[in-house]
Design a protein around this motif. Structure first.
Motif, PDB file in Angstrom:
ATOM      1  N   THR A  45      22.166 -12.512 -30.341  1.00 29.66           N
ATOM      2  CA  THR A  45      20.995 -12.391 -29.472  1.00 29.66           C
ATOM      3  C   THR A  45      20.797 -10.941 -29.047  1.00 29.66           C
ATOM      4  OG1 THR A  45      21.361 -14.638 -28.661  1.00 29.66           O
ATOM      5  CG2 THR A  45      19.949 -13.222 -27.341  1.00 29.66           C
ATOM      6  N   GLY A  46      21.871 -10.283 -28.651  1.00 31.68           N
ATOM      7  CA  GLY A  46      21.779  -8.872 -28.266  1.00 31.68           C
ATOM      8  C   GLY A  46      21.348  -7.992 -29.420  1.00 31.68           C
ATOM      9  N   THR A  47      21.823  -8.295 -30.622  1.00 30.77           N
ATOM     10  CA  THR A  47      21.445  -7.510 -31.792  1.00 30.77           C
ATOM     11  C   THR A  47      19.958  -7.648 -32.084  1.00 30.77           C
ATOM     12  OG1 THR A  47      23.654  -7.811 -32.714  1.00 30.77           O
ATOM     13  CG2 THR A  47      21.921  -7.162 -34.244  1.00 30.77           C
ATOM     14  N   VAL A  48      19.451  -8.868 -32.021  1.00 36.82           N
ATOM     15  CA  VAL A  48      18.026  -9.087 -32.282  1.00 36.82           C
ATOM     16  C   VAL A  48      17.170  -8.400 -31.226  1.00 36.82           C
ATOM     17  CG1 VAL A  48      16.238 -10.871 -32.354  1.00 36.82           C
ATOM     18  CG2 VAL A  48      18.371 -11.201 -33.591  1.00 36.82           C
ATOM     19  N   ILE A  49      17.549  -8.498 -29.963  1.00 34.42           N
ATOM     20  CA  ILE A  49      16.783  -7.840 -28.891  1.00 34.42           C
ATOM     21  C   ILE A  49      16.810  -6.322 -29.072  1.00 34.42           C
ATOM     22  CG2 ILE A  49      16.764  -7.373 -26.409  1.00 34.42           C
ATOM     23  CD1 ILE A  49      17.620 -10.294 -25.998  1.00 34.42           C
ATOM     24  N   ALA A  50      17.970  -5.762 -29.399  1.00 38.94           N
ATOM     25  CA  ALA A  50      18.066  -4.311 -29.617  1.00 38.94           C
ATOM     26  C   ALA A  50      17.219  -3.880 -30.808  1.00 38.94           C
ATOM     27  CB  ALA A  50      19.522  -3.912 -29.823  1.00 38.94           C
ATOM     28  N   LEU A  51      17.208  -4.680 -31.862  1.00 40.33           N
ATOM     29  CA  LEU A  51      16.390  -4.348 -33.025  1.00 40.33           C
ATOM     30  C   LEU A  51      14.906  -4.390 -32.687  1.00 40.33           C
ATOM     31  CD1 LEU A  51      16.543  -3.648 -36.013  1.00 40.33           C
ATOM     32  CD2 LEU A  51      16.432  -6.078 -36.521  1.00 40.33           C
ATOM     33  N   ILE A  52      14.505  -5.378 -31.903  1.00 43.89           N
ATOM     34  CA  ILE A  52      13.099  -5.473 -31.487  1.00 43.89           C
ATOM     35  C   ILE A  52      12.706  -4.257 -30.646  1.00 43.89           C
ATOM     36  CG2 ILE A  52      11.529  -6.770 -29.998  1.00 43.89           C
ATOM     37  CD1 ILE A  52      12.935  -9.323 -30.995  1.00 43.89           C
ATOM     38  N   LEU A  53      13.588  -3.837 -29.755  1.00 48.81           N
ATOM     39  CA  LEU A  53      13.285  -2.690 -28.905  1.00 48.81           C
ATOM     40  C   LEU A  53      13.357  -1.364 -29.656  1.00 48.81           C
ATOM     41  CD1 LEU A  53      15.167  -3.710 -25.643  1.00 48.81           C
ATOM     42  CD2 LEU A  53      12.720  -3.822 -26.094  1.00 48.81           C
ATOM     43  N   ALA A  54      14.235  -1.270 -30.652  1.00 49.32           N
ATOM     44  CA  ALA A  54      14.433  -0.004 -31.345  1.00 49.32           C
ATOM     45  C   ALA A  54      13.443   0.220 -32.480  1.00 49.32           C
ATOM     46  CB  ALA A  54      15.854   0.075 -31.899  1.00 49.32           C
ATOM     47  N   PRO A  56      10.053   0.198 -32.720  1.00 48.62           N
ATOM     48  CA  PRO A  56       8.972   1.180 -32.493  1.00 48.62           C
ATOM     49  C   PRO A  56       9.480   2.625 -32.421  1.00 48.62           C
ATOM     50  CG  PRO A  56       8.755  -0.657 -30.975  1.00 48.62           C
ATOM     51  CD  PRO A  56      10.060  -0.823 -31.670  1.00 48.62           C
ATOM     52  N   VAL A  57      10.638   2.820 -31.833  1.00 51.08           N
ATOM     53  CA  VAL A  57      11.202   4.171 -31.738  1.00 51.08           C
ATOM     54  C   VAL A  57      11.559   4.691 -33.126  1.00 51.08           C
ATOM     55  CG1 VAL A  57      13.101   5.526 -30.784  1.00 51.08           C
ATOM     56  CG2 VAL A  57      12.047   3.736 -29.413  1.00 51.08           C
ATOM     57  N   VAL A  59      10.212   3.758 -35.982  1.00 50.25           N
ATOM     58  CA  VAL A  59       8.974   4.019 -36.718  1.00 50.25           C
ATOM     59  C   VAL A  59       8.344   5.321 -36.232  1.00 50.25           C
ATOM     60  CG1 VAL A  59       6.613   3.176 -37.096  1.00 50.25           C
ATOM     61  CG2 VAL A  59       8.548   1.611 -37.280  1.00 50.25           C
ATOM     62  N   LEU A  60       8.391   5.558 -34.940  1.00 53.68           N
ATOM     63  CA  LEU A  60       7.807   6.771 -34.375  1.00 53.68           C
ATOM     64  C   LEU A  60       8.529   8.028 -34.856  1.00 53.68           C
ATOM     65  CD1 LEU A  60       5.699   7.862 -32.358  1.00 53.68           C
ATOM     66  CD2 LEU A  60       7.464   7.717 -30.605  1.00 53.68           C
ATOM     67  N   PHE A  61       9.867   7.958 -34.933  1.00 52.42           N
ATOM     68  CA  PHE A  61      10.655   9.125 -35.315  1.00 52.42           C
ATOM     69  C   PHE A  61      11.016   9.166 -36.797  1.00 52.42           C
ATOM     70  CE2 PHE A  61      11.620   9.075 -30.719  1.00 52.42           C
ATOM     71  CZ  PHE A  61      11.232  10.377 -30.423  1.00 52.42           C
ATOM     72  N   SER A  62      10.505   8.250 -37.610  1.00 58.45           N
ATOM     73  CA  SER A  62      10.880   8.237 -39.026  1.00 58.45           C
ATOM     74  C   SER A  62      10.486   9.512 -39.766  1.00 58.45           C
ATOM     75  CB  SER A  62      10.298   7.006 -39.718  1.00 58.45           C
ATOM     76  OG  SER A  62       8.900   7.047 -39.722  1.00 58.45           O
ATOM     77  N   PRO A  63       9.367  10.186 -39.442  1.00 57.92           N
ATOM     78  CA  PRO A  63       9.084  11.454 -40.141  1.00 57.92           C
ATOM     79  C   PRO A  63      10.141  12.525 -39.888  1.00 57.92           C
ATOM     80  CG  PRO A  63       7.098  10.652 -39.071  1.00 57.92           C
ATOM     81  CD  PRO A  63       8.233   9.792 -38.599  1.00 57.92           C
ATOM     82  N   ILE A  64      10.890  12.401 -38.810  1.00 57.25           N
ATOM     83  CA  ILE A  64      11.962  13.352 -38.528  1.00 57.25           C
ATOM     84  C   ILE A  64      13.293  12.835 -39.055  1.00 57.25           C
ATOM     85  CG2 ILE A  64      13.245  14.492 -36.667  1.00 57.25           C
ATOM     86  CD1 ILE A  64      10.640  14.265 -35.009  1.00 57.25           C
ATOM     87  N   LEU A  65      13.553  11.526 -38.889  1.00 53.63           N
ATOM     88  CA  LEU A  65      14.857  10.961 -39.227  1.00 53.63           C
ATOM     89  C   LEU A  65      15.106  10.893 -40.728  1.00 53.63           C
ATOM     90  CD1 LEU A  65      15.061   8.065 -36.622  1.00 53.63           C
ATOM     91  CD2 LEU A  65      16.238  10.253 -36.573  1.00 53.63           C
ATOM     92  N   VAL A  66      14.076  10.569 -41.507  1.00 49.84           N
ATOM     93  CA  VAL A  66      14.275  10.435 -42.961  1.00 49.84           C
ATOM     94  C   VAL A  66      14.646  11.779 -43.588  1.00 49.84           C
ATOM     95  CG1 VAL A  66      13.129   9.856 -45.133  1.00 49.84           C
ATOM     96  CG2 VAL A  66      12.870   8.359 -43.159  1.00 49.84           C
ATOM     97  N   PRO A  67      13.917  12.856 -43.353  1.00 47.12           N
ATOM     98  CA  PRO A  67      14.358  14.138 -43.925  1.00 47.12           C
ATOM     99  C   PRO A  67      15.715  14.602 -43.384  1.00 47.12           C
ATOM    100  CG  PRO A  67      12.072  14.291 -43.245  1.00 47.12           C
ATOM    101  CD  PRO A  67      12.590  13.003 -42.731  1.00 47.12           C
ATOM    102  N   ALA A  68      15.976  14.308 -42.105  1.00 42.96           N
ATOM    103  CA  ALA A  68      17.279  14.691 -41.546  1.00 42.96           C
ATOM    104  C   ALA A  68      18.398  13.934 -42.249  1.00 42.96           C
ATOM    105  CB  ALA A  68      17.310  14.422 -40.053  1.00 42.96           C
ATOM    106  N   ARG A  69      18.181  12.670 -42.542  1.00 48.07           N
ATOM    107  CA  ARG A  69      19.200  11.872 -43.251  1.00 48.07           C
ATOM    108  C   ARG A  69      19.398  12.388 -44.670  1.00 48.07           C
ATOM    109  NH1 ARG A  69      23.779   9.865 -43.549  1.00 48.07           N
ATOM    110  NH2 ARG A  69      23.971   8.118 -44.940  1.00 48.07           N
ATOM    111  N   ILE A  70      18.305  12.759 -45.318  1.00 50.27           N
ATOM    112  CA  ILE A  70      18.416  13.304 -46.679  1.00 50.27           C
ATOM    113  C   ILE A  70      19.198  14.616 -46.658  1.00 50.27           C
ATOM    114  CG2 ILE A  70      17.087  14.308 -48.579  1.00 50.27           C
ATOM    115  CD1 ILE A  70      14.916  12.210 -47.966  1.00 50.27           C
ATOM    116  N   LEU A  71      18.901  15.486 -45.709  1.00 56.01           N
ATOM    117  CA  LEU A  71      19.633  16.758 -45.608  1.00 56.01           C
ATOM    118  C   LEU A  71      21.112  16.530 -45.292  1.00 56.01           C
ATOM    119  CD1 LEU A  71      17.074  19.042 -43.749  1.00 56.01           C
ATOM    120  CD2 LEU A  71      17.810  19.167 -46.134  1.00 56.01           C
TER     121      LEU A  71
END
Length: 109
Positions: A45-54, A56-57, A59-71
């Motif tokens: 239950t906690g995992t599903v709630i955390a996933l639901i809350l996380a 949007p964040v 998706v919002l930061f994916s333009p930064i997180l994806v290149p950072a992960r690749i680097l």
């Protein structure tokens, strides 16, 4: 032919009955199992709630997180590759040193 249960004497009944040790063992196992099942439910239950809350964040930061992960992946790959090359060089130099000093390393024949 019909099935007819055999009558049991009182002594046979008490001989086949579980002892108090077995009953305590069963109740302890049942309590631990129920507790672990409850904790597993809380965790999912906690995992599903955390996933639901996380979501949007993320998706919002994916333009930064994806290149950072690749680097990060590329940097880690380069580090491991350079370390592997260093190990190979040390191994080869050790083999050459053994060959020159006459110790006949493996493959020298």
């Amino acid at each position: 032919m019909s099935y007819r249960p055999r009558s049991m004497s009182t002594q046979e009944f008490y001989d086949r009955a579980p002892t108090s040790y077995l009953m305590v063992k069963f109740l302890t196992a049942a309590a631990i199992g129920a507790s672990l099942l409850f904790l597993a439910g809380l965790t999912i239950t906690g995992t599903v709630i955390a996933l639901i809350l996380a979501t949007p964040v993320l998706v919002l930061f994916s333009p930064i997180l994806v290149p950072a992960r690749i680097l990060t992946f590329l940097a880690a790959t380069r580090f491991l590759f350079s370390g592997g090359c260093g190990v190979i060089v040390i191994t080869l130099l050790s083999w050459v040193y053994g060959y020159v000093t006459g110790k006949h390393p493996p493959g020298a024949d």
